[in-house]
Motif scaffolding. Structure first.
Motif, short mmCIF file in Angstrom:
data_model
loop_
_atom_site.label_atom_id
_atom_site.label_comp_id
_atom_site.label_asym_id
_atom_site.label_seq_id
_atom_site.Cartn_x
_atom_site.Cartn_y
_atom_site.Cartn_z
N TYR A 136 0.89 -1.17 0.00
CA TYR A 136 0.00 0.00 0.00
C TYR A 136 0.92 1.22 0.00
O TYR A 136 1.75 1.36 0.91
N ASP A 137 0.80 2.06 -0.98
CA ASP A 137 1.64 3.27 -1.07
C ASP A 137 3.12 2.93 -0.85
O ASP A 137 3.79 3.52 0.00
N GLU A 163 -13.22 -11.96 11.03
CA GLU A 163 -13.73 -11.64 12.37
C GLU A 163 -15.26 -11.75 12.45
O GLU A 163 -15.94 -10.80 12.87
N ILE A 217 3.03 -4.63 2.81
CA ILE A 217 2.04 -5.01 3.82
C ILE A 217 2.02 -6.52 4.02
O ILE A 217 1.85 -7.01 5.13
N ARG A 266 -1.97 -8.84 15.32
CA ARG A 266 -2.34 -7.52 15.87
C ARG A 266 -3.10 -6.68 14.83
O ARG A 266 -3.06 -6.99 13.63
N ASN A 267 -3.73 -5.61 15.30
CA ASN A 267 -4.43 -4.69 14.40
C ASN A 267 -3.43 -4.13 13.38
O ASN A 267 -2.33 -3.72 13.73
N GLY A 268 -3.84 -4.13 12.14
CA GLY A 268 -3.00 -3.57 11.08
C GLY A 268 -1.93 -4.52 10.57
O GLY A 268 -1.07 -4.13 9.77
N ALA A 269 -1.96 -5.77 11.01
CA ALA A 269 -0.92 -6.73 10.61
C ALA A 269 -1.03 -7.15 9.15
O ALA A 269 -0.06 -7.61 8.55
N GLY A 270 -2.21 -7.02 8.57
CA GLY A 270 -2.40 -7.41 7.16
C GLY A 270 -3.35 -8.57 6.96
O GLY A 270 -3.46 -9.11 5.86
N LYS A 271 -4.08 -8.94 7.99
CA LYS A 271 -4.99 -10.11 7.92
C LYS A 271 -6.12 -9.89 6.92
O LYS A 271 -6.37 -10.73 6.06
N SER A 272 -6.81 -8.75 7.06
CA SER A 272 -7.93 -8.49 6.14
C SER A 272 -7.43 -8.33 4.71
O SER A 272 -8.11 -8.76 3.77
N THR A 273 -6.26 -7.73 4.57
CA THR A 273 -5.68 -7.57 3.23
C THR A 273 -5.50 -8.94 2.58
O THR A 273 -5.85 -9.14 1.41
N HIS A 327 -9.47 -12.53 16.73
CA HIS A 327 -8.56 -12.06 17.78
C HIS A 327 -8.71 -12.94 19.02
O HIS A 327 -8.09 -12.68 20.04
N GLN A 338 -14.96 -7.90 6.99
CA GLN A 338 -14.93 -7.42 8.38
C GLN A 338 -16.03 -6.38 8.62
O GLN A 338 -16.70 -6.42 9.66
#
Ligand SMILES: Nc1ncnc2c1ncn2[C@@H]1O[C@H](COP(=O)(O)OP(=O)(O)OP(=O)(O)O)[C@@H](O)[C@H]1O
Ligand SMILES: [Mg+2]
Length: 199
Positions: free
Chosen positions: A11-12, A144, A16, A35-42, A176, A70
């Motif tokens: 990303y930019d 999630e 990621i 953790r939040n922002g780790a890249g799971k949803s990506t 989580h 999510q």
């Protein structure tokens, strides 16, 4: 079966996700923690076919894959409309009895005429979960799904996922809740700094 080979996603210009070689098989539940922002949803969006990777190869049948995102995505309208219209649009048979049974199991049958926008967070998650399983795809991805559900509903989701696994589905779930992952998974992964490792 899903096979990932040397996948990279930026990303930019920021890396990621970086996954070397990985296989997911049918008749298994894989949990992904991190953790939040780790890249799971990506990662799940890429596997769900709604986001492309920048490098690497993916081998699987994306047409036989469904992603429960999510953030719930709904059509403007009531609950029943949201559980029937998506299937009408793709000329799929609609089993109204099954839909009513699922609403009943999740204790939201009384909300079948309610506008989805007015539902609580947990109620929305239930409708989205029901819609996802109605697609009855071979590969099912859940981001999630129980995060906003009460305990009883979460256990219900877990049992449904285990039954679908036993019926031959390939299931990947982001959570989580480590205890949940232990309860239902054949395999637990953790995403950290874009890399996936076995837990
Ligand atoms: N469209 C985008 N453009 C730029 N950055 C993005 C975009 N989408 C996500 N990101 C960033 O990429 C990183 C991974 O996001 P992702 O949604 O995959 O995290 P996650 O592991 O699912 O986190 P969470 O547990 O909070 O859901 C985050 O730092 C996020 O801010
Ligand atoms: Mg996420």
């Amino acid at each position: 079966m899903i096979e990932i080979k040397k996948l990279k996603k930026y990303y930019d210009k920021k890396l990621i996700l970086e996954i070397e070689n990985l296989k997911f098989s049918e008749r298994k539940i894989y949990s992904i923690l991190g953790r939040n922002g780790a890249g799971k949803s990506t990662l799940l969006k890429i596997l769900g076919g709604i986001l492309s990777s920048d490098e690497g190869e993916l081998e699987y049948n994306v047409d036989n894959t469904i992603l429960c995102t999510q953030e719930p995505l709904f059509l403007k309208g009531n609950v029943i409309y949201n559980l029937t219209e998506p299937f009408k649009l793709i000329d799929e048979k609609i089993d109204l009895e099954q839909i009513l049974e699922l609403l009943d199991i999740f204790q939201i049958a009384n909300l079948k005429e309610a506008k989805v926008n007015n539902l609580s967070g947990g109620e929305k998650a239930k409708v989205q979960f029901i819609r996802t399983i109605l697609y009855n795809k071979k590969i099912m991805l859940f981001d999630e799904p129980t995060a906003s559900m009460d305990k009883k509903s979460s256990y219900l989701v877990e049992n449904i996922l285990k039954n679908m696994r036993d019926a031959g589905k390939l299931i990947i779930i982001i959570t989580h809740d480590y205890e949940q992952a232990v309860r239902i998974s054949d395999c637990i992964y953790e995403v950290d700094e874009g890399k996936l490792s076995l837990k």
